[in-house]
Structure formats: structure tokens, C-alpha cells
Motif scaffolding. Sequence first.
Motif, mmCIF file in Angstrom:
data_model
loop_
_atom_site.group_PDB
_atom_site.id
_atom_site.type_symbol
_atom_site.label_atom_id
_atom_site.label_comp_id
_atom_site.label_asym_id
_atom_site.label_seq_id
_atom_site.Cartn_x
_atom_site.Cartn_y
_atom_site.Cartn_z
ATOM 1 N N ILE A 7 0.875 -1.301 -0.009
ATOM 2 C CA ILE A 7 0.068 0.015 -0.023
ATOM 3 C C ILE A 7 0.983 1.455 -0.132
ATOM 4 O O ILE A 7 0.758 2.288 -0.870
ATOM 5 C CB ILE A 7 -1.017 0.047 1.178
ATOM 6 C CG1 ILE A 7 -2.107 -1.100 1.123
ATOM 7 C CG2 ILE A 7 -1.712 1.410 1.344
ATOM 8 C CD1 ILE A 7 -2.593 -1.494 2.414
ATOM 9 N N LEU A 8 1.981 1.219 0.860
ATOM 10 C CA LEU A 8 2.732 2.634 0.980
ATOM 11 C C LEU A 8 3.517 2.647 -0.424
ATOM 12 O O LEU A 8 3.597 3.908 -0.789
ATOM 13 C CB LEU A 8 3.809 2.256 2.186
ATOM 14 C CG LEU A 8 3.020 2.233 3.564
ATOM 15 C CD1 LEU A 8 4.025 1.862 4.456
ATOM 16 C CD2 LEU A 8 2.480 3.598 4.027
ATOM 17 N N LYS A 9 4.219 1.706 -1.008
ATOM 18 C CA LYS A 9 4.852 1.806 -2.063
ATOM 19 C C LYS A 9 4.020 2.404 -3.351
ATOM 20 O O LYS A 9 4.490 3.169 -3.888
ATOM 21 C CB LYS A 9 5.454 0.345 -2.494
ATOM 22 C CG LYS A 9 6.172 0.309 -3.760
ATOM 23 C CD LYS A 9 6.683 -0.774 -4.166
ATOM 24 C CE LYS A 9 7.293 -1.203 -5.418
ATOM 25 N NZ LYS A 9 7.257 -2.441 -5.854
ATOM 26 N N GLU A 10 2.802 1.733 -3.438
ATOM 27 C CA GLU A 10 1.878 2.251 -4.515
ATOM 28 C C GLU A 10 1.400 3.620 -4.404
ATOM 29 O O GLU A 10 1.273 4.394 -5.246
ATOM 30 C CB GLU A 10 0.728 1.110 -4.880
ATOM 31 C CG GLU A 10 1.102 -0.176 -5.222
ATOM 32 C CD GLU A 10 1.699 -0.089 -6.556
ATOM 33 O OE1 GLU A 10 1.725 0.754 -7.690
ATOM 34 O OE2 GLU A 10 2.765 -0.967 -6.767
ATOM 35 N N ALA A 11 1.102 3.794 -3.150
ATOM 36 C CA ALA A 11 0.595 5.035 -2.642
ATOM 37 C C ALA A 11 1.754 6.091 -2.955
ATOM 38 O O ALA A 11 1.306 7.206 -3.541
ATOM 39 C CB ALA A 11 0.217 5.251 -1.403
ATOM 40 N N LEU A 12 2.857 6.011 -2.504
ATOM 41 C CA LEU A 12 3.773 6.916 -2.720
ATOM 42 C C LEU A 12 4.005 7.142 -4.260
ATOM 43 O O LEU A 12 4.162 8.498 -5.005
ATOM 44 C CB LEU A 12 5.193 6.468 -2.062
ATOM 45 C CG LEU A 12 6.373 7.081 -2.546
ATOM 46 C CD1 LEU A 12 6.295 8.746 -2.058
ATOM 47 C CD2 LEU A 12 7.659 6.493 -2.202
ATOM 48 N N ALA A 48 -4.235 10.523 6.268
ATOM 49 C CA ALA A 48 -3.239 9.709 7.397
ATOM 50 C C ALA A 48 -2.165 9.035 6.673
ATOM 51 O O ALA A 48 -1.147 8.929 7.004
ATOM 52 C CB ALA A 48 -4.020 8.872 8.290
ATOM 53 N N LEU A 49 -2.683 8.305 5.381
ATOM 54 C CA LEU A 49 -1.692 7.422 4.557
ATOM 55 C C LEU A 49 -0.826 8.458 4.045
ATOM 56 O O LEU A 49 0.408 8.124 4.259
ATOM 57 C CB LEU A 49 -2.594 6.974 3.538
ATOM 58 C CG LEU A 49 -1.770 6.175 2.358
ATOM 59 C CD1 LEU A 49 -0.828 5.034 2.800
ATOM 60 C CD2 LEU A 49 -2.562 5.734 1.525
ATOM 61 N N LEU A 50 -1.113 9.825 3.615
ATOM 62 C CA LEU A 50 -0.039 10.686 3.187
ATOM 63 C C LEU A 50 0.750 11.119 4.371
ATOM 64 O O LEU A 50 2.049 11.244 3.895
ATOM 65 C CB LEU A 50 -0.817 11.945 2.766
ATOM 66 C CG LEU A 50 0.118 12.908 2.180
ATOM 67 C CD1 LEU A 50 0.995 12.584 0.911
ATOM 68 C CD2 LEU A 50 -0.738 14.124 1.785
ATOM 69 N N SER A 51 0.427 11.567 5.471
ATOM 70 C CA SER A 51 1.070 11.698 6.590
ATOM 71 C C SER A 51 2.162 10.699 7.049
ATOM 72 O O SER A 51 3.047 10.813 7.303
ATOM 73 C CB SER A 51 0.545 12.218 7.746
ATOM 74 O OG SER A 51 -0.516 13.190 7.599
ATOM 75 N N TYR A 52 1.781 9.254 6.856
ATOM 76 C CA TYR A 52 2.576 8.272 7.099
ATOM 77 C C TYR A 52 3.588 8.256 6.146
ATOM 78 O O TYR A 52 4.849 8.053 6.699
ATOM 79 C CB TYR A 52 1.794 7.057 7.066
ATOM 80 C CG TYR A 52 2.343 5.987 7.590
ATOM 81 C CD1 TYR A 52 2.481 5.511 9.126
ATOM 82 C CD2 TYR A 52 3.353 5.047 6.745
ATOM 83 C CE1 TYR A 52 3.281 4.190 9.563
ATOM 84 C CE2 TYR A 52 4.354 3.923 7.202
ATOM 85 C CZ TYR A 52 4.088 3.635 8.719
ATOM 86 O OH TYR A 52 4.843 2.493 9.141
ATOM 87 N N ILE A 53 3.436 8.430 4.856
ATOM 88 C CA ILE A 53 4.460 8.652 3.808
ATOM 89 C C ILE A 53 5.470 9.491 4.210
ATOM 90 O O ILE A 53 6.566 9.269 3.836
ATOM 91 C CB ILE A 53 3.770 8.286 2.492
ATOM 92 C CG1 ILE A 53 2.947 6.948 2.299
ATOM 93 C CG2 ILE A 53 4.608 8.703 1.379
ATOM 94 C CD1 ILE A 53 2.062 7.199 1.072
ATOM 95 N N ILE A 54 4.952 10.594 4.177
ATOM 96 C CA ILE A 54 5.986 11.724 4.827
ATOM 97 C C ILE A 54 6.698 11.387 5.726
ATOM 98 O O ILE A 54 7.959 11.667 5.761
ATOM 99 C CB ILE A 54 5.160 13.012 4.621
ATOM 100 C CG1 ILE A 54 4.483 13.370 3.242
ATOM 101 C CG2 ILE A 54 6.023 14.258 5.038
ATOM 102 C CD1 ILE A 54 3.454 14.400 3.328
ATOM 103 N N ARG A 55 6.238 11.323 6.807
ATOM 104 C CA ARG A 55 7.022 10.970 8.044
ATOM 105 C C ARG A 55 7.973 9.776 7.869
ATOM 106 O O ARG A 55 9.087 9.955 8.175
ATOM 107 C CB ARG A 55 6.169 10.567 9.291
ATOM 108 C CG ARG A 55 5.392 11.776 9.987
ATOM 109 C CD ARG A 55 4.970 11.541 11.382
ATOM 110 N NE ARG A 55 4.058 12.419 11.732
ATOM 111 C CZ ARG A 55 2.464 12.168 11.713
ATOM 112 N NH1 ARG A 55 2.129 11.021 11.089
ATOM 113 N NH2 ARG A 55 1.744 13.243 11.896
ATOM 114 N N ALA A 56 7.566 8.591 7.283
ATOM 115 C CA ALA A 56 8.574 7.314 7.047
ATOM 116 C C ALA A 56 9.650 7.862 6.210
ATOM 117 O O ALA A 56 10.776 7.358 6.264
ATOM 118 C CB ALA A 56 7.701 6.513 6.484
#
Length: 175
Positions: A7-12, A48-56
Amino acid sequence: MSRKEKILKEALKLFSEQGFSATSTKVIAEKAKVSEALIFKHFGKKDALLSYIIRAGYRRILMNHKGMLTYNGPRDFLLKMIYLPNKLVSDEPLFWKLQERLSHHPFARSQHEQFIKPVQPIVLRAFKELNFQDPERETEFLLLIIDMLWKREASGEIKNSLDYATLLEEKYKLN
């Protein structure tokens, strides 16, 4: 790779290529080959998904560049800063493309400001130690150039910021 990582990979990838607003959780789920409900289970909502991607992303960058703020003298530090935009974008092109696209987004901007804030006093120290006539202005100028370089390289407006880094290296007589 776990489903959350997919999910994170595709969302980014999608956020950086299509933009945050233009990317639906449905499309992310399709590309990650998971249910849309799983995205909501892991992240609650798209913001929240976007925030997670940015923080990570910033955590990864800090882990991969631990010595970035190590001060081994003014010339060494300024050289690191001058070549930083190219290094960062080369290492994580999708993340920086996303950050460039989101430079107007309050959360993305605040995360970037937190990331770059510790650099300013060290750059100032370097210019002072090198006896520049106006170290405050040189610091502001260099940080503006660095900011512009990573954004332009991440967006594809310039292909290689190394030419500009070399120019800055010559301008500051760091070679």
C-alpha cells in the motif's frame, strides 16, 4: 513484502506521479492488489496515509544520511550541503517528487522545515569561520538555492543539479 508495505509503495508512486488529490484510495488498492478496506484499516483515511508516507520518508532519509550534519570543518560541511539536493533526489526520487508536488501542503511543508531547520545555524557557523563578509545573507542565499535545486531536480525541470553544485563549489572557493 507485506500488504501494508505494498500500500505504501503504490501510494507513494501514485501520489508523486498523479498528485494527492487526483489519487483515490480505490486506485491505490487496485495497484497494491489489496482491498480498499485494508487501507482504511491500516491508515484510517487518505490524509493519514499521506502523513505516514511523509514521516516515514524523512525517517528513512535521516537514517540513511546520519552523518549529514556532522561538522568536520566549514569547507567540508558546505560541500555536503551543496551536493545534498542531488544526493537526496537520487536516493529517493519518488519521495522528493511527492514533496515537491506538496510544497504548498501545510503538513508536508512543516515536515520539510523540521528536516532542514537544524542545518541553518551550522551553515551560518561555516560562513562565519570562513570569514565571509555577510555570513547571514550567504546562509540565506545558499539555503534558498539548495531548496530550489532539490525541487527543480525532483520535478524534472533540471536533469542534474551537479552542474549547479559545481558552480557553488567554485563560487565559495571550496575546491
